[in-house]
Write a protein that holds these residues in place. Sequence first.
Motif, PDB file in Angstrom:
ATOM      1  N   VAL A 163      17.736 -18.700 -26.926  1.00 45.73           N
ATOM      2  CA  VAL A 163      19.174 -18.722 -27.203  1.00 45.73           C
ATOM      3  C   VAL A 163      19.506 -17.800 -25.581  1.00 45.73           C
ATOM      4  N   ARG A 164      18.951 -16.685 -25.442  1.00 40.81           N
ATOM      5  CA  ARG A 164      19.272 -16.038 -24.173  1.00 40.81           C
ATOM      6  C   ARG A 164      19.195 -16.666 -23.000  1.00 40.81           C
ATOM      7  N   SER A 165      18.261 -17.889 -22.868  1.00 48.76           N
ATOM      8  CA  SER A 165      17.975 -18.687 -21.824  1.00 48.76           C
ATOM      9  C   SER A 165      18.689 -19.922 -21.652  1.00 48.76           C
TER      10      SER A 165
ATOM     11  N   PHE B  27      18.046 -28.569 -35.733  1.00 55.15           N
ATOM     12  CA  PHE B  27      17.161 -27.336 -35.401  1.00 55.15           C
ATOM     13  C   PHE B  27      15.602 -27.574 -35.276  1.00 55.15           C
ATOM     14  N   TYR B  28      15.029 -26.578 -34.813  1.00 55.39           N
ATOM     15  CA  TYR B  28      13.514 -26.873 -34.549  1.00 55.39           C
ATOM     16  C   TYR B  28      13.161 -25.283 -35.216  1.00 55.39           C
TER      17      TYR B  28
ATOM     18  N   LEU C  82      19.629 -25.580 -32.822  1.00 52.85           N
ATOM     19  CA  LEU C  82      19.502 -24.116 -33.375  1.00 52.85           C
ATOM     20  C   LEU C  82      17.924 -23.816 -33.520  1.00 52.85           C
ATOM     21  N   ALA C  83      17.505 -22.633 -32.940  1.00 51.18           N
ATOM     22  CA  ALA C  83      16.395 -22.088 -33.082  1.00 51.18           C
ATOM     23  C   ALA C  83      16.081 -21.116 -34.576  1.00 51.18           C
ATOM     24  N   LEU C  84      15.255 -21.595 -35.433  1.00 48.34           N
ATOM     25  CA  LEU C  84      14.927 -21.010 -36.561  1.00 48.34           C
ATOM     26  C   LEU C  84      13.695 -20.418 -36.775  1.00 48.34           C
TER      27      LEU C  84
ATOM     28  N   ALA D 120      21.947 -21.071 -31.107  1.00 49.00           N
ATOM     29  CA  ALA D 120      21.909 -19.941 -31.934  1.00 49.00           C
ATOM     30  C   ALA D 120      20.696 -19.532 -32.562  1.00 49.00           C
ATOM     31  N   VAL D 121      20.633 -18.305 -33.013  1.00 47.20           N
ATOM     32  CA  VAL D 121      19.406 -18.161 -33.777  1.00 47.20           C
ATOM     33  C   VAL D 121      19.645 -17.849 -35.382  1.00 47.20           C
TER      34      VAL D 121
END
Length: 334
Positions: free
Chosen positions: A108-110, A35-36, A5-7, A115-116
């Motif tokens: 996320v789009r790449s 997550f990162y 997950l992108a935090l 998820a964001v």
Amino acid sequence: MSQPLALSLGEPAGIGPDITIAAWLRRDAAQLPPFYVRGDADCIAHRARALGFEIPIAEVAIEQAVATFAHALPVVPTGHPATAAPGKPDATSAPAAIAAIRCAVDDVRSGRAAAVVTNPIAKSVLYQAGFAHPGHTEFLAELARGDGAAPQPVMMLWCPSLAVVPVTIHVSLRDAIAQLTTEMIVSTTRIVVRDLRSRLGIAAPRLAIAGLNPHAGEDGSLGTEDRTIVAPAVEILRRDGIDARGPLPADTMFHAAARTRYDCAICMYHDQALIPIKTIAFDEGVNVTLGLPFVRTSPDHGTAFDIAGSGRANPSSLIAALKLAARMADAPRR
């Protein structure tokens, strides 16, 4: 879930760094997905020391985040330093917060992140820096635009015992009544139904549609909007095959027995939706943006400048947001 997950860091002077550190420290007990953090590693390290923690923090590439997560808090830099002290936003705050959101969405789009999840931002700080959007939700919709029109974002507040969606959001009550239309209720509810099915695995969502006026207008004696605006929307939704009931008196929709009869409450204005869920689950509620081409969740609270850096910030809402984001991102595969 194979991707992390992108935090996003959020407002650096707020409690975003505090709850991020606390969540990572509880990663095993809370069974958190990897997550990162998209943000400034030095900012997080300074806050950890202020809180009395000497935790390992590792600047990594996204591809290294999952392997790193077990032994260090992974941070993927944005290139924007964040130097603000706890409770004191500075000139780096807005650029750092905006860059973190942009980068997390790009990840996320790449296809590099699942998820964001966004830490709280301070809209007043962003406005002073020329931020042109009313808030997170509208900014995310713009980032999701791509080559076409921006999607209609829908704000859902979720906890295990209640999900609510306000049709009108951050406007005055006077403007909410003026803006409310049958079409707005229908389009919002259709997005909710679509995402409840695809993201939360509810095959046949049950919707409770709140009335606008006391007692849902009392057949017109307490206002005609429920008869002329809300009821036609319910009829259209039912013709679509959606299990929608209403308009219902809002004052009887949120007690324990009533909540068992629906999966999501569609409310007509901000406080009608947010008061019940913040009463029921103030520390565990999650803000979810529906209608986007990616999953986005967030803690359902603000930056809390007054307690930033004090060690008193509760990470429960962020932990719930991380876990819900992983569940929603993984739903299509399941």
